[in-house]
Design an enzyme around this catalytic site. Structure first.
Site, PDB file in Angstrom:
ATOM      1  N   MET A   1       1.395  16.141 -16.159  1.00  0.00           N
ATOM      2  CA  MET A   1       0.793  15.936 -14.845  1.00  0.00           C
ATOM      3  C   MET A   1       1.534  16.788 -13.806  1.00  0.00           C
ATOM      4  SD  MET A   1      -0.615  12.083 -14.758  1.00  0.00           S
ATOM      5  CE  MET A   1       0.907  11.251 -14.392  1.00  0.00           C
TER       6      MET A   1
ATOM      7  N   LEU B   1       7.064  19.673 -12.882  1.00  0.00           N
ATOM      8  CA  LEU B   1       7.795  19.809 -14.149  1.00  0.00           C
ATOM      9  C   LEU B   1       9.313  19.792 -13.961  1.00  0.00           C
ATOM     10  CD1 LEU B   1       5.579  22.624 -15.693  1.00  0.00           C
ATOM     11  CD2 LEU B   1       5.333  20.148 -15.948  1.00  0.00           C
ATOM     12  N   HIS B   2       9.990  19.199 -14.935  1.00  0.00           N
ATOM     13  CA  HIS B   2      11.458  19.139 -14.932  1.00  0.00           C
ATOM     14  C   HIS B   2      11.952  19.505 -16.333  1.00  0.00           C
ATOM     15  CE1 HIS B   2      10.727  15.364 -16.928  1.00  0.00           C
ATOM     16  NE2 HIS B   2      10.084  14.885 -15.873  1.00  0.00           N
TER      17      HIS B   2
ATOM     18  N   GLY C   1      12.828  17.831 -18.751  1.00  0.00           N
ATOM     19  CA  GLY C   1      12.214  17.043 -19.827  1.00  0.00           C
ATOM     20  C   GLY C   1      10.960  17.742 -20.348  1.00  0.00           C
ATOM     21  N   HIS C   2      10.103  18.180 -19.411  1.00  0.00           N
ATOM     22  CA  HIS C   2       8.889  18.906 -19.812  1.00  0.00           C
ATOM     23  C   HIS C   2       9.257  20.216 -20.509  1.00  0.00           C
ATOM     24  CE1 HIS C   2       7.266  16.636 -16.215  1.00  0.00           C
ATOM     25  NE2 HIS C   2       6.417  16.282 -17.163  1.00  0.00           N
TER      26      HIS C   2
ATOM     27  N   GLN D   1       3.183   4.999 -24.614  1.00  0.00           N
ATOM     28  CA  GLN D   1       2.127   6.024 -24.544  1.00  0.00           C
ATOM     29  C   GLN D   1       2.104   6.864 -25.822  1.00  0.00           C
ATOM     30  OE1 GLN D   1       1.208   8.639 -21.019  1.00  0.00           O
ATOM     31  NE2 GLN D   1       2.418  10.123 -22.143  1.00  0.00           N
TER      32      GLN D   1
ATOM     33  N   SER E   1      12.344  12.188 -14.675  1.00  0.00           N
ATOM     34  CA  SER E   1      10.963  11.791 -14.380  1.00  0.00           C
ATOM     35  C   SER E   1      10.537  12.491 -13.104  1.00  0.00           C
ATOM     36  CB  SER E   1      10.907  10.268 -14.164  1.00  0.00           C
ATOM     37  OG  SER E   1       9.725   9.918 -13.484  1.00  0.00           O
TER      38      SER E   1
HETATM   39  O1  PAF Z   1       2.710  11.567 -19.753  1.00  0.00           O
HETATM   40  C1  PAF Z   1       1.955  12.148 -18.941  1.00  0.00           C
HETATM   41  O2  PAF Z   1       2.369  12.997 -18.147  1.00  0.00           O
HETATM   42  C2  PAF Z   1       0.479  11.765 -18.881  1.00  0.00           C
HETATM   43  O3  PAF Z   1       0.308  10.419 -19.144  1.00  0.00           O
HETATM   44  C3  PAF Z   1      -0.401  12.616 -19.803  1.00  0.00           C
HETATM   45  C4  PAF Z   1      -0.042  12.405 -21.262  1.00  0.00           C
HETATM   46  C5  PAF Z   1      -0.247  14.088 -19.455  1.00  0.00           C
HETATM   47  C6  PAF Z   1      -1.872  12.241 -19.630  1.00  0.00           C
HETATM   48  O4  PAF Z   1      -2.297  12.427 -18.326  1.00  0.00           O
END
Ligand code: PAF
Length: 288
Positions: free
Chosen positions: A31, A34-35, A37-38, A154, A186
């Site tokens: 979403m 970005l940090h 972690g991403h 998730q 986060s």
């Molecule tokens: O973890 C996330 O950032 C969101 O829940 C995802 C998996 C991109 C779905 O919108």
């Protein structure tokens, strides 16, 4: 440095994929904001596949709190810059109307795993997540899709979705990355003051104390998750009101249910009105 393409439309993605039919592709759904972690998910994606695509979409369907949706950080230019430096091939940043037509009414429901833990406090959240993830998997048909362990529930729900609906994509787990203070990375951390960040770091410090108890109980041969949960809950009460625990559970990784042997902690807590989640599996917690 090779070019990172930025596409906003489904047709552009389809054209690109048609031209790269013979390459394996790893998708990192995000979403944005970005940090590190991403970026660790992106690194993993690069190790696995010929091409790496990152989707950036603040998915309104998964926000049960409109205020949270409005406050969610949106930093496309900065994200684009970071991803270019990581050598990502493709960014997909659709508008809301590109993904959800005005009369959109089809949803993916995964069932039991979605109604417990986070599902209790964020009704409808996982239906939004699984619906958008299903759309992204349908669109990209990636060889791999990478999701972080920080959102452990998730991750398990997406693994179940892929199994139940026979998607060919392999779901790959990415490790949770922490700040030096121990605070789980986060996008929401950006909303904390410096003092709030220090308070939030106590979440992991408390989990570490739990780790010591886990190892001493295990060593003595009488580990019981209920005892560990009672200890952690008591420690969290000491952090109030700066850290307000919403829930903390010790769960089994497969069905996300409590059991006396469970070693995976999942929790949500509020610091300065910001909802943070964290998780750890004590089996992997160092004993020294
Ligand atoms: O973890 C996330 O950032 C969101 O829940 C995802 C998996 C991109 C779905 O919108």
């Amino acid at each position: 440095m090779s070019e990172t393409l930025l596409y906003h439309s489904i047709s552009e993605i389809s054209n690109y994929l048609n031209k790269h039919k013979d390459s394996s592709l790893a998708l990192v759904p995000t979403m944005g904001a970005l940090h590190r972690g991403h970026l660790s998910l992106v690194k993993k994606a690069k190790e696995l596949a010929d091409l790496v695509a990152v989707s950036i979409f603040v998915n309104p369907l998964q926000f049960n709190d409109k205020n949270d949706l409005a406050k969610y950080p949106r930093e496309l230019e900065k994200d684009q810059d970071l991803l270019m430096r990581e050598g990502v091939d493709l960014i997909f940043a659709p508008s809301e109307s590109e993904l959800y037509n005005a009369d959109f009414s089809s949803y993916i429901e995964v069932g039991d795993l979605t109604t417990i833990l986070e599902g209790v406090y964020r009704p409808g959240h996982f239906r939004g997540v699984t619906t958008v993830v299903a759309k992204l998997l349908n669109l990209f048909i990636p060889t791999y899709a990478i999701f972080g362990e920080k959102d452990f529930q998730q991750l398990r729900i997406i693994e179940k979705l892929v199994k139940d609906l026979s998607y060919k994509t392999k779901i790959v787990r990415g490790e949770l990355i922490r700040e030096e203070s121990g605070l789980a990375l986060s996008s929401r951390n950006a909303r904390l003051s410096e003092k709030g960040r220090q308070e939030a770091a106590k979440i992991y410090q408390t989990l570490q104390e739990g780790g010591k108890l886990y190892h001493s109980l295990t060593l003595a041969g009488n580990y019981d998750s209920l005892e560990l949960k009672a200890f952690l809950s008591k420690q969290f009460i000491k952090l109030e009101p700066e850290v307000m625990l919403e829930y903390l559970e010790l769960i089994d990784e497969s069905d996300l249910k409590n059991s006396t042997e469970a070693t995976r902690v999942v929790l949500a807590a509020y610091v300065e009105g910001v909802r943070l989640i964290d998780t750890i599996n004590y089996v992997n917690f160092p004993s020294k």
